[in-house]
Design a protein around this motif. Sequence first.
Motif, PDB file in Angstrom:
ATOM      1  N   GLU A  20      42.517  35.416  27.732  1.00  0.00           N
ATOM      2  CA  GLU A  20      41.421  35.946  28.542  1.00  0.00           C
ATOM      3  C   GLU A  20      41.283  37.463  28.371  1.00  0.00           C
ATOM      4  O   GLU A  20      40.508  38.098  29.080  1.00  0.00           O
ATOM      5  N   CYS A  25      31.191  46.148  35.206  1.00  0.00           N
ATOM      6  CA  CYS A  25      31.469  45.718  36.580  1.00  0.00           C
ATOM      7  C   CYS A  25      30.896  46.684  37.610  1.00  0.00           C
ATOM      8  O   CYS A  25      30.913  46.379  38.806  1.00  0.00           O
ATOM      9  N   ASN A  38      38.553  39.937  32.468  1.00  0.00           N
ATOM     10  CA  ASN A  38      37.547  39.628  33.488  1.00  0.00           C
ATOM     11  C   ASN A  38      36.340  40.558  33.359  1.00  0.00           C
ATOM     12  O   ASN A  38      35.780  41.028  34.351  1.00  0.00           O
ATOM     13  N   VAL A  89      34.785  35.410  32.485  1.00  0.00           N
ATOM     14  CA  VAL A  89      35.669  35.794  33.584  1.00  0.00           C
ATOM     15  C   VAL A  89      36.413  34.563  34.080  1.00  0.00           C
ATOM     16  O   VAL A  89      35.997  33.426  33.850  1.00  0.00           O
ATOM     17  N   ASP A  90      37.515  34.801  34.772  1.00  0.00           N
ATOM     18  CA  ASP A  90      38.413  33.723  35.162  1.00  0.00           C
ATOM     19  C   ASP A  90      37.848  32.873  36.290  1.00  0.00           C
ATOM     20  O   ASP A  90      38.064  31.662  36.353  1.00  0.00           O
ATOM     21  N   ASN A  91      37.136  33.508  37.238  1.00  0.00           N
ATOM     22  CA  ASN A  91      36.600  32.808  38.411  1.00  0.00           C
ATOM     23  C   ASN A  91      35.157  33.220  38.620  1.00  0.00           C
ATOM     24  O   ASN A  91      34.813  34.397  38.480  1.00  0.00           O
ATOM     25  N   THR A  92      34.302  32.264  38.969  1.00  0.00           N
ATOM     26  CA  THR A  92      32.883  32.568  39.188  1.00  0.00           C
ATOM     27  C   THR A  92      32.413  31.955  40.504  1.00  0.00           C
ATOM     28  O   THR A  92      32.966  30.957  40.981  1.00  0.00           O
ATOM     29  N   PHE A 134      30.295  39.519  41.058  1.00  0.00           N
ATOM     30  CA  PHE A 134      30.995  38.689  40.080  1.00  0.00           C
ATOM     31  C   PHE A 134      32.355  39.274  39.746  1.00  0.00           C
ATOM     32  O   PHE A 134      33.340  38.549  39.536  1.00  0.00           O
ATOM     33  N   TYR A 175      34.872  38.834  42.753  1.00  0.00           N
ATOM     34  CA  TYR A 175      35.308  37.440  42.873  1.00  0.00           C
ATOM     35  C   TYR A 175      36.187  37.026  41.696  1.00  0.00           C
ATOM     36  O   TYR A 175      37.121  36.241  41.865  1.00  0.00           O
ATOM     37  N   ALA A 176      35.897  37.543  40.502  1.00  0.00           N
ATOM     38  CA  ALA A 176      36.703  37.192  39.330  1.00  0.00           C
ATOM     39  C   ALA A 176      38.163  37.545  39.557  1.00  0.00           C
ATOM     40  O   ALA A 176      39.073  36.804  39.156  1.00  0.00           O
ATOM     41  N   PRO A 209      39.468  35.510  43.904  1.00  0.00           N
ATOM     42  CA  PRO A 209      38.757  34.272  44.277  1.00  0.00           C
ATOM     43  C   PRO A 209      39.071  33.788  45.686  1.00  0.00           C
ATOM     44  O   PRO A 209      38.295  33.009  46.254  1.00  0.00           O
TER      45      PRO A 209
END
Length: 325
Positions: free
Chosen positions: A52, A126, A151, A233-236, A309, A312-313, A316
């Motif tokens: 990642e 970001c 991320n 990104v890891d989390n959406t 985004f 949150y990435a 989470p």
Amino acid sequence: MYNSIDMRFLILISFVFSFAACKGQTEGKLASSDSRVINGFEIVDPTVPINEIYQGTPTRDAIPSIDDPKYLKAENADFMNPQDKIIGLKINNDIKAFPIKILTWHEIVNDVVGGMKVVISYCPLCDSAYVFEREINGKTYTFGVSGLLYNSNVVMYDHQTETLWSQVKSEAISGELKGTKLPQVDATSTTWGDWVAKHPSTEVLSKETGHNRNYEESPYGTYSEDRDIMFPVDNTSDRYHPKDFVAGIEIDGNFKAYPFPELRKAGTDELSDQFMGKDLTIHFNEQAEQVTIEAKDGTTVPVNRMYWFAWYAFHPNTEVFTLEE
């Protein structure tokens, strides 16, 4: 010289490079499950998933840091407009402003402010701004732009050990200093008009950076309005527009986000909240896109403003401040 078209092309090419790196070959070395070489950095057993970490630019320092910053007095900064976004820093009565339109092209400024050795960091992808101390355990470090992303967030590196540092995580993710936290310095994300009204004696970072850039034009086009995110990104979460601003805080290792769409619902510039047993007062200046948060005892709670985004990435499990319509 990079113009905006050059930079967009560089970003597009870099995106292709990053996927090629993840698939196998990177600088002549075969990627393994826990080791890769990208932009000259040997990444071994990082604290984040190695697949990642993406290549954002084809080389390190393709986005050059500012290591010899020059400043102007506010009254001489005719290139600044009231609505220009800045990072404001006040340390021991030394007051400085760092225009986002300059940081977009450089991302990192190494300096000494109020006697404190600091690095001012900004990630355009970001819209996140962090200021850190760069004296760690008695040693002074200077930072550059690695050209890597985690991320979709800038990964810095220090010139002394070539350790890689995640901006939003505020820690080293690979290298000699892996796991070391960067001490964060409280800073203000606001507009030039708001900052100079409160701090008329401020100085502002000059456009004399030693590099030829068009600081009046963003190299990222309409990115700030688009829903698209350039890198995975890891989390959406679709709870808000990806580029909606949130003011994020951390208390005792717990995270909470104050989304601007929720703050706007209140129709007031002052709200109350409770988090982790603390009574908080939230001050919202919509025109300056600024949030400050104070605890009941009068202490300021550090705030990091960024896109939804991005928050949150990295977080989470964040709590989210909401208001009923």
